[in-house]
Scaffold this motif. Structure first.
Motif, PDB file in Angstrom:
ATOM      1  N   ASP A 209      49.576  30.046  29.906  1.00 45.39           N
ATOM      2  CA  ASP A 209      48.137  29.870  29.720  1.00 45.39           C
ATOM      3  C   ASP A 209      47.320  31.160  29.807  1.00 45.39           C
ATOM      4  N   TYR A 210      47.949  32.278  30.176  1.00 43.67           N
ATOM      5  CA  TYR A 210      47.160  33.492  30.363  1.00 43.67           C
ATOM      6  C   TYR A 210      47.837  34.726  29.759  1.00 43.67           C
ATOM      7  N   ILE A 211      47.019  35.510  29.079  1.00 37.88           N
ATOM      8  CA  ILE A 211      47.394  36.841  28.607  1.00 37.88           C
ATOM      9  C   ILE A 211      46.352  37.793  29.186  1.00 37.88           C
ATOM     10  N   VAL A 212      46.791  38.802  29.933  1.00 42.13           N
ATOM     11  CA  VAL A 212      45.845  39.685  30.603  1.00 42.13           C
ATOM     12  C   VAL A 212      45.952  41.107  30.065  1.00 42.13           C
ATOM     13  N   ASN A 213      44.875  41.843  30.268  1.00 45.18           N
ATOM     14  CA  ASN A 213      44.835  43.256  29.905  1.00 45.18           C
ATOM     15  C   ASN A 213      45.377  44.056  31.092  1.00 45.18           C
ATOM     16  N   LEU A 214      46.454  44.800  30.884  1.00 47.22           N
ATOM     17  CA  LEU A 214      47.083  45.560  31.965  1.00 47.22           C
ATOM     18  C   LEU A 214      46.134  46.552  32.619  1.00 47.22           C
ATOM     19  N   ASP A 215      45.118  46.985  31.905  1.00 50.80           N
ATOM     20  CA  ASP A 215      44.174  47.945  32.465  1.00 50.80           C
ATOM     21  C   ASP A 215      43.424  47.375  33.663  1.00 50.80           C
ATOM     22  N   TYR A 216      43.375  46.039  33.771  1.00 44.08           N
ATOM     23  CA  TYR A 216      42.650  45.404  34.872  1.00 44.08           C
ATOM     24  C   TYR A 216      43.584  44.807  35.929  1.00 44.08           C
ATOM     25  N   LEU A 225      53.925  35.907  43.550  1.00 42.43           N
ATOM     26  CA  LEU A 225      53.650  36.403  42.191  1.00 42.43           C
ATOM     27  C   LEU A 225      52.162  36.277  41.846  1.00 42.43           C
ATOM     28  N   LYS A 226      51.347  36.355  42.885  1.00 37.29           N
ATOM     29  CA  LYS A 226      49.900  36.312  42.686  1.00 37.29           C
ATOM     30  C   LYS A 226      49.419  37.651  42.136  1.00 37.29           C
ATOM     31  N   CYS A 227      48.543  37.579  41.139  1.00 38.07           N
ATOM     32  CA  CYS A 227      47.990  38.790  40.527  1.00 38.07           C
ATOM     33  C   CYS A 227      46.706  39.201  41.242  1.00 38.07           C
ATOM     34  N   GLU A 228      46.570  40.465  41.472  1.00 39.91           N
ATOM     35  CA  GLU A 228      45.311  41.000  41.993  1.00 39.91           C
ATOM     36  C   GLU A 228      44.716  41.909  40.926  1.00 39.91           C
ATOM     37  N   LEU A 229      43.492  41.625  40.538  1.00 43.06           N
ATOM     38  CA  LEU A 229      42.806  42.433  39.543  1.00 43.06           C
ATOM     39  C   LEU A 229      41.909  43.451  40.230  1.00 43.06           C
ATOM     40  N   TYR A 230      41.573  44.493  39.483  1.00 40.09           N
ATOM     41  CA  TYR A 230      40.674  45.503  40.025  1.00 40.09           C
ATOM     42  C   TYR A 230      39.265  44.925  40.167  1.00 40.09           C
ATOM     43  N   PRO A 231      38.494  45.424  41.153  1.00 44.92           N
ATOM     44  CA  PRO A 231      37.092  45.001  41.274  1.00 44.92           C
ATOM     45  C   PRO A 231      36.358  45.257  39.960  1.00 44.92           C
ATOM     46  N   PHE A 233      36.859  41.930  39.753  1.00 39.27           N
ATOM     47  CA  PHE A 233      37.531  40.693  39.355  1.00 39.27           C
ATOM     48  C   PHE A 233      38.491  40.192  40.427  1.00 39.27           C
ATOM     49  N   THR A 234      38.291  40.618  41.679  1.00 37.75           N
ATOM     50  CA  THR A 234      39.192  40.223  42.764  1.00 37.75           C
ATOM     51  C   THR A 234      39.090  38.740  43.105  1.00 37.75           C
ATOM     52  N   ASP A 235      38.041  38.081  42.633  1.00 39.29           N
ATOM     53  CA  ASP A 235      37.865  36.661  42.925  1.00 39.29           C
ATOM     54  C   ASP A 235      38.666  35.757  41.989  1.00 39.29           C
ATOM     55  N   MET A 236      39.257  36.314  40.981  1.00 45.79           N
ATOM     56  CA  MET A 236      39.989  35.503  40.007  1.00 45.79           C
ATOM     57  C   MET A 236      41.399  35.220  40.507  1.00 45.79           C
ATOM     58  N   GLU A 237      41.816  33.967  40.426  1.00 53.13           N
ATOM     59  CA  GLU A 237      43.131  33.549  40.896  1.00 53.13           C
ATOM     60  C   GLU A 237      44.079  33.369  39.716  1.00 53.13           C
ATOM     61  N   LEU A 238      45.016  34.288  39.608  1.00 52.53           N
ATOM     62  CA  LEU A 238      46.004  34.265  38.524  1.00 52.53           C
ATOM     63  C   LEU A 238      47.388  34.468  39.118  1.00 52.53           C
ATOM     64  N   VAL A 240      51.653  34.959  38.049  1.00 51.37           N
ATOM     65  CA  VAL A 240      52.671  35.162  37.023  1.00 51.37           C
ATOM     66  C   VAL A 240      53.759  34.111  37.206  1.00 51.37           C
ATOM     67  N   SER A 241      54.162  33.478  36.144  1.00 53.63           N
ATOM     68  CA  SER A 241      55.260  32.518  36.248  1.00 53.63           C
ATOM     69  C   SER A 241      56.579  33.291  36.308  1.00 53.63           C
ATOM     70  N   GLN A 242      57.599  32.658  36.913  1.00 50.06           N
ATOM     71  CA  GLN A 242      58.903  33.310  37.028  1.00 50.06           C
ATOM     72  C   GLN A 242      59.440  33.716  35.666  1.00 50.06           C
ATOM     73  N   ARG A 243      59.230  32.845  34.695  1.00 48.11           N
ATOM     74  CA  ARG A 243      59.732  33.110  33.340  1.00 48.11           C
ATOM     75  C   ARG A 243      59.121  34.377  32.765  1.00 48.11           C
ATOM     76  N   TYR A 244      57.803  34.514  32.899  1.00 46.89           N
ATOM     77  CA  TYR A 244      57.134  35.657  32.299  1.00 46.89           C
ATOM     78  C   TYR A 244      57.212  36.904  33.171  1.00 46.89           C
ATOM     79  N   TYR A 245      57.510  36.720  34.472  1.00 48.26           N
ATOM     80  CA  TYR A 245      57.653  37.885  35.344  1.00 48.26           C
ATOM     81  C   TYR A 245      58.850  38.717  34.909  1.00 48.26           C
ATOM     82  N   ARG A 246      59.922  38.031  34.522  1.00 49.07           N
ATOM     83  CA  ARG A 246      61.105  38.758  34.043  1.00 49.07           C
ATOM     84  C   ARG A 246      60.769  39.565  32.791  1.00 49.07           C
TER      85      ARG A 246
END
Length: 255
Positions: A209-216, A225-231, A233-238, A240-246
């Motif tokens: 369900d999500y495609i993110v910009n690596l710059d953030y 596997l919780k993602c932390e975004l740069y300020p 955007f630290t309030d966003m909860e994203l 990574v699924s095991q499948r896509y983490y690989r």
């Protein structure tokens, strides 16, 4: 412009006219047709993406005239693009001049008329070979902007302006979120994850369900596997699924 190659885009709602012009242009070794478009929306996207040296554009097309199309993307194309309006109606000649067209070609044209046009282009290119640095930089910067087809129309953005894409399962479409104001744009039906990932290597898929910009993307926790975004955007909860983490590990250089 590279004097050894003139990238060219042809826009005409009649495929037979495109085929004829493309065939006639093949007689000139420096002309390289990089795209042909039959719809104004597709044309706007391709012209902005490719930033051709030469543009042949039909004036009368369903839904939008060539003049309206050019006006719509004027601020997103480089200043030294050579625009040739070609149409069966000479009533648009004055409008073409006002639109700063390089030339005007009436259908059906004669081969000599096309030859003369290309020769004028060659002369113009030779005269402008010493392109100033400011123009070159502007052209380079504009090339980084591309068009995204939303349900309401085209949106012109740069890669760094996009925070992420989210798939809306209930609507069966992707939506784009901009970083500046978190504004959302629903993309047209049929847009796939593959289409979005192909825009730029900075876009990576972290789940279905999500495609993110690596710059953030700041970090990914080992266990959750919780993602932390740069300020900010630290309030966003994203996550990574095991499948896509690989897959993500294969894309990133992990020390």
């Amino acid at each position: 412009m590279n004097a050894n190659e003139i990238t060219t885009v042809i826009v005409d709602d009649e495929p037979s006219c495109i085929k004829c012009l493309e065939s006639d242009l093949s007689r000139f070794p420096e002309i390289r047709v990089v795209a042909t478009c039959t719809s104004p929306d597709n044309a706007a996207r391709e012209i902005v993406r490719l930033q051709p040296d030469l543009l042949f554009i039909d004036v009368e097309m369903p839904g939008m005239t060539g003049l309206e199309l050019l006006s719509r993307i004027q601020s997103d194309i480089h200043p030294d693009m050579h625009i040739v309006f070609y149409t069966a109606y000479d009533k648009y000649l004055l409008d073409a001049i006002h639109a700063s067209a390089f030339d005007y070609l009436l259908k059906p044209y004669k081969l000599k008329e096309l030859d003369d046009l290309i020769n004028r282009l060659r002369a113009h290119v030779a005269k402008d070979e010493k392109v100033n640095i400011e123009q070159s930089l502007r052209k380079l910067l504009i090339r980084s902007k591309f068009a995204v087809q939303t349900i309401s129309g085209l949106v012109f953005v740069k890669c760094e302006e996009i925070l992420l894409f989210q798939y809306l399962r209930e609507l069966r479409c992707w939506q784009m979120m901009l970083a500046a104001d978190r504004k959302l744009y629903k993309l047209r039906m049929g847009t796939t994850a593959k289409d979005l990932l192909g825009i730029n290597p900075s876009f990576v898929q972290i789940s279905q369900d999500y495609i993110v910009n690596l710059d953030y993307l700041c970090s990914i926790e080992n266990v959750t596997l919780k993602c932390e975004l740069y300020p900010p955007f630290t309030d966003m909860e994203l996550n990574v699924s095991q499948r896509y983490y690989r897959r993500l590990r294969d894309v990133l250089e992990i020390l």
